[in-house]
Design a protein around this motif. Structure first.
Motif, PDB file in Angstrom:
ATOM      1  N   ARG A  70       0.842  -1.211   0.000  1.00  0.00           N
ATOM      2  CA  ARG A  70       0.000   0.000   0.000  1.00  0.00           C
ATOM      3  C   ARG A  70       0.873   1.255   0.000  1.00  0.00           C
ATOM      4  N   ARG A  71       1.949   1.211   0.781  1.00  0.00           N
ATOM      5  CA  ARG A  71       2.834   2.382   0.837  1.00  0.00           C
ATOM      6  C   ARG A  71       3.432   2.650  -0.547  1.00  0.00           C
ATOM      7  N   LEU A  72       3.922   1.594  -1.205  1.00  0.00           N
ATOM      8  CA  LEU A  72       4.515   1.746  -2.537  1.00  0.00           C
ATOM      9  C   LEU A  72       3.457   2.165  -3.566  1.00  0.00           C
ATOM     10  N   ALA A  73       2.224   1.661  -3.376  1.00  0.00           N
ATOM     11  CA  ALA A  73       1.143   2.011  -4.309  1.00  0.00           C
ATOM     12  C   ALA A  73       0.833   3.502  -4.222  1.00  0.00           C
ATOM     13  N   VAL A  74       0.785   4.019  -2.994  1.00  0.00           N
ATOM     14  CA  VAL A  74       0.496   5.454  -2.826  1.00  0.00           C
ATOM     15  C   VAL A  74       1.647   6.286  -3.403  1.00  0.00           C
ATOM     16  N   ASP A  75       2.888   5.825  -3.202  1.00  0.00           N
ATOM     17  CA  ASP A  75       4.044   6.518  -3.803  1.00  0.00           C
ATOM     18  C   ASP A  75       3.893   6.574  -5.317  1.00  0.00           C
ATOM     19  N   SER A  76       3.489   5.438  -5.898  1.00  0.00           N
ATOM     20  CA  SER A  76       3.373   5.358  -7.348  1.00  0.00           C
ATOM     21  C   SER A  76       2.227   6.241  -7.860  1.00  0.00           C
ATOM     22  N   LEU A  77       1.123   6.265  -7.091  1.00  0.00           N
ATOM     23  CA  LEU A  77       0.003   7.138  -7.471  1.00  0.00           C
ATOM     24  C   LEU A  77       0.421   8.602  -7.375  1.00  0.00           C
ATOM     25  N   GLU A  78       1.216   8.900  -6.376  1.00  0.00           N
ATOM     26  CA  GLU A  78       1.692  10.273  -6.200  1.00  0.00           C
ATOM     27  C   GLU A  78       2.589  10.677  -7.377  1.00  0.00           C
ATOM     28  N   ALA A  79       3.405   9.726  -7.832  1.00  0.00           N
ATOM     29  CA  ALA A  79       4.327  10.021  -8.933  1.00  0.00           C
ATOM     30  C   ALA A  79       3.585  10.362 -10.223  1.00  0.00           C
ATOM     31  N   VAL A  80       2.367   9.844 -10.371  1.00  0.00           N
ATOM     32  CA  VAL A  80       1.599  10.160 -11.583  1.00  0.00           C
ATOM     33  C   VAL A  80       0.519  11.218 -11.299  1.00  0.00           C
ATOM     34  N   GLY A  81       0.598  11.820 -10.111  1.00  0.00           N
ATOM     35  CA  GLY A  81      -0.247  12.982  -9.811  1.00  0.00           C
ATOM     36  C   GLY A  81      -1.677  12.675  -9.420  1.00  0.00           C
ATOM     37  N   VAL A  82      -1.960  11.436  -8.959  1.00  0.00           N
ATOM     38  CA  VAL A  82      -3.337  11.132  -8.569  1.00  0.00           C
ATOM     39  C   VAL A  82      -3.413  10.471  -7.184  1.00  0.00           C
ATOM     40  N   ALA A  83      -2.544  10.884  -6.285  1.00  0.00           N
ATOM     41  CA  ALA A  83      -2.539  10.294  -4.943  1.00  0.00           C
ATOM     42  C   ALA A  83      -3.887  10.489  -4.247  1.00  0.00           C
ATOM     43  N   GLU A  84      -4.558  11.587  -4.556  1.00  0.00           N
ATOM     44  CA  GLU A  84      -5.840  11.873  -3.893  1.00  0.00           C
ATOM     45  C   GLU A  84      -6.948  10.901  -4.315  1.00  0.00           C
ATOM     46  N   GLN A  89      -8.090   9.693 -15.538  1.00  0.00           N
ATOM     47  CA  GLN A  89      -7.632   9.329 -14.184  1.00  0.00           C
ATOM     48  C   GLN A  89      -7.365   7.831 -14.098  1.00  0.00           C
ATOM     49  N   GLN A  90      -8.242   7.037 -14.707  1.00  0.00           N
ATOM     50  CA  GLN A  90      -8.040   5.580 -14.693  1.00  0.00           C
ATOM     51  C   GLN A  90      -6.748   5.202 -15.414  1.00  0.00           C
ATOM     52  N   GLN A  91      -6.452   5.910 -16.512  1.00  0.00           N
ATOM     53  CA  GLN A  91      -5.240   5.577 -17.250  1.00  0.00           C
ATOM     54  C   GLN A  91      -3.998   5.928 -16.429  1.00  0.00           C
ATOM     55  N   ARG A  92      -4.083   7.014 -15.662  1.00  0.00           N
ATOM     56  CA  ARG A  92      -2.962   7.366 -14.776  1.00  0.00           C
ATOM     57  C   ARG A  92      -2.757   6.285 -13.712  1.00  0.00           C
ATOM     58  N   VAL A  93      -3.864   5.784 -13.183  1.00  0.00           N
ATOM     59  CA  VAL A  93      -3.768   4.695 -12.200  1.00  0.00           C
ATOM     60  C   VAL A  93      -3.138   3.466 -12.855  1.00  0.00           C
ATOM     61  N   ALA A  94      -3.531   3.186 -14.112  1.00  0.00           N
ATOM     62  CA  ALA A  94      -2.971   2.027 -14.825  1.00  0.00           C
ATOM     63  C   ALA A  94      -1.458   2.187 -15.010  1.00  0.00           C
ATOM     64  N   ILE A  95      -1.009   3.420 -15.278  1.00  0.00           N
ATOM     65  CA  ILE A  95       0.436   3.655 -15.427  1.00  0.00           C
ATOM     66  C   ILE A  95       1.129   3.519 -14.067  1.00  0.00           C
ATOM     67  N   ALA A  96       0.462   4.012 -13.011  1.00  0.00           N
ATOM     68  CA  ALA A  96       1.031   3.844 -11.661  1.00  0.00           C
ATOM     69  C   ALA A  96       1.201   2.370 -11.344  1.00  0.00           C
ATOM     70  N   ARG A  97       0.212   1.555 -11.729  1.00  0.00           N
ATOM     71  CA  ARG A  97       0.298   0.109 -11.488  1.00  0.00           C
ATOM     72  C   ARG A  97       1.432  -0.508 -12.312  1.00  0.00           C
ATOM     73  N   ALA A  98       1.583   0.001 -13.554  1.00  0.00           N
ATOM     74  CA  ALA A  98       2.609  -0.559 -14.432  1.00  0.00           C
ATOM     75  C   ALA A  98       4.018  -0.304 -13.898  1.00  0.00           C
TER      76      ALA A  98
END
Lengths: 141, 243
Positions: free
Chosen positions: B127-141, B154-163
Motif C-alpha cells: 500500500r505504501r509503494l502504491a500510494v508513492d506510485s500514485l503520487e508520482a503520476v499525480g493522482v494520490a488523492e 484518471q483511470q489511465q494514470r492509475v494504470a500507469i502507476a500500477r505498471a
C-alpha cells in the motif's frame, strides 16, 4: 494605424484607429477561407512518380515518412520543453504544426496502402503463366 | 551476472512468432530485432495486423516466440520456468492497455498494490509503494476511489502507476491513449515520457504518429517485419522543424 510620437529610444509609437479596431474585430469574427490550395511539392512528387517508369514510389513514401516523423519528434520536443501556462500562444502554434505533420504522415500511410492494393491487383491481372485472373486466384488458395 | 548499466532493459533477437501451422500458419513476426535501453522510449507503429501487439506480448512474456530470443534485463525468458516467468512479469515489466484492465471492485490503491501483494510483499508495504506510485503520476488523492468513480484519464494514470509500481524498469503500453480525448491522451503521454526520463525503459505501440513522436525512436512494422526506423537526434536543431 495612427502614428503618435517617437519615444526616448527613437522608437515610433503607433495607435490603432477606430476604423482599425472595427477591421480587427471583423477579422476575428470571420472564418478563414481556403480558396486556393497551396502548391504542395510532396503531392506533386508522388503524382509524378506514379506515372514515371522505373521509380520506386514505395521507397519515396518510406523516405518521406521518416522525414515527417523526425519533424514530428522535433516539434514534440519543443512542446515538451514549453511552459503550459506562460507559452500558451506558442503551444497553439506548435499544436497546429504537429497536426499538419500528423496529417501528412497519415496521408503517406494511405498512399502506401493504396499503392500496395494496386500492385496486388496488377499481379492478379497479369499472372506469370498467362492464365486468366480467375485461374490465378484459384491457384493462390 | 549481467551488467545492468550497459545491458538493454529489453532485447529482442531475431524474433519470429508463427501462429498455427501448415497452410493456415500466420507469421506475426519475422526476424524482428529490437533493443531498448533504460531511459529510452521506443514507439512501434504499423497498420492493423502488422505484428505490433504480438511484439509487445512477446516482449512482456505474455506470449512465447517461435524462434529467436527475448531478454529482459539480460535474462532470456525462454530459459525461465513458468513460476520464474510469472515473477518477471510481476517484478520487471508493467503493462498499460487501451482497455485499462483495472479491477472494478478494488480501489485505485488496491489495484496498484495488487501485483506487489501477489509477489509476496506485505500488504502494508504494498500500500505504501502504491500510494508513492500514485503520487508520482499525480493522482494520490484518488487512492480510495473505485474505477467507476474516476474519469478515463484518471483511470489511465492509475494504470500507469500500477505498471511502474515498485522497482519495475520496463513499461509496455498498447495504445494507452486510444480511449481518451486529445488533451487527456497527451497528458498520459507526457507522464509516460517523464517516467522513462527518470530511468524506465518503454515500448509504446500506437497507430498515431502524433503519439509516436513522444518516443526517442520510432520503429515501423509491416507484415511482421521492421521496415523502417527513425531516431530523434539531440544534435539536430529542433528549431529546424520550423524553418
Amino acid at each position: 494605424m495612427a502614428q503618435l510620437e517617437t519615444d526616448d529610444d527613437g522608437r515610433v509609437v503607433y495607435e490603432i484607429t477606430a476604423a482599425g479596431r472595427t477591421e480587427v474585430a471583423q477579422w476575428f469574427q470571420e472564418p478563414v477561407r481556403r480558396e486556393t490550395a497551396p502548391r504542395d511539392e510532396l503531392a506533386i512528387k508522388l503524382a509524378v512518380a506514379v506515372t514515371a517508369p522505373d521509380v520506386d514510389v514505395t521507397a519515396i513514401v518510406q523516405t518521406q515518412r521518416g522525414e515527417t516523423m523526425r519533424t514530428l519528434q522535433q516539434l514534440t520536443r519543443l512542446k515538451r520543453d514549453a511552459d503550459e501556462d506562460a507559452d500558451l500562444a506558442w503551444l497553439l502554434v506548435l499544436d497546429r504544426l504537429i497536426f499538419d505533420a500528423e496529417a501528412e504522415a497519415r496521408w503517406l500511410d494511405h498512399c502506401e496502402s493504396r499503392l500496395a492494393r494496386k500492385a496486388g491487383e496488377k499481379a492478379v491481372r497479369r499472372p506469370a503463366s498467362g492464365r486468366s485472373p480467375r485461374a490465378a486466384q484459384g491457384s493462390a488458395r | 551476472m549481467s551488467d545492468l548499466t550497459t545491458t538493454p532493459v529489453l532485447e529482442l533477437r531475431d524474433v519470429t512468432r508463427i501462429h498455427g501451422s501448415g497452410v493456415t500458419a500466420v507469421h506475426a513476426l519475422r526476424g524482428v530485432s529490437l533493443s531498448v535501453q533504460a531511459g529510452e522510449l521506443v514507439a512501434v507503429m504499423g497498420p492493423s495486423g502488422s505484428g505490433k501487439s504480438t511484439l509487445l506480448n512477446v516482449a512482456g512474456g505474455l506470449d512465447s516466440v517461435t524462434t529467436g530470443a527475448v531478454l529482459v534485463e539480460g535474462v532470456d525468458l525462454a530459459t525461465l520456468s513458468k513460476a520464474d516467468l510469472a515473477a518477471v512479469r510481476r517484478r520487471a515489466a508493467g503493462y498499460v492497455f487501451q482497455d485499462l484492465n483495472l479491477i472494478p471492485t478494488l480501489t485505485a490503491a488496491e489495484n496498484v498494490a495488487l501485483p506487489l501483494e501477489l509477489d509476496g510483499t506485505s500488504v502494508r508495504e504494498s500500500r505504501r509503494l502504491a500510494v508513492d506510485s500514485l503520487e508520482a503520476v499525480g493522482v494520490a488523492e484518488l487512492a480510495g476511489r473505485y474505477p467507476d468513480e474516476m474519469s478515463g484519464g484518471q483511470q489511465q494514470r492509475v494504470a500507469i502507476a500500477r505498471a511502474l509500481v515498485g522497482d519495475r524498469r520496463l513499461v509496455l503500453a498498447d495504445e494507452p491513449t486510444g480511449a481518451l480525448d486529445s488533451e487527456t491522451g497527451e497528458a498520459v503521454l507526457r507522464l509516460l515520457r517523464r517516467r522513462v526520463d527518470e530511468g524506465a525503459a518503454g515500448v509504446l505501440v500506437t497507430h498515431e504518429s502524433r503519439h509516436a513522436a513522444w518516443a526517442d525512436r520510432v520503429v515501423f512494422l509491416r507484415d511482421g517485419t521492421v521496415v523502417d526506423s527513425t531516431s530523434y537526434s539531440v544534435e539536430a536543431d529542433a528549431a529546424g522543424a520550423l524553418s
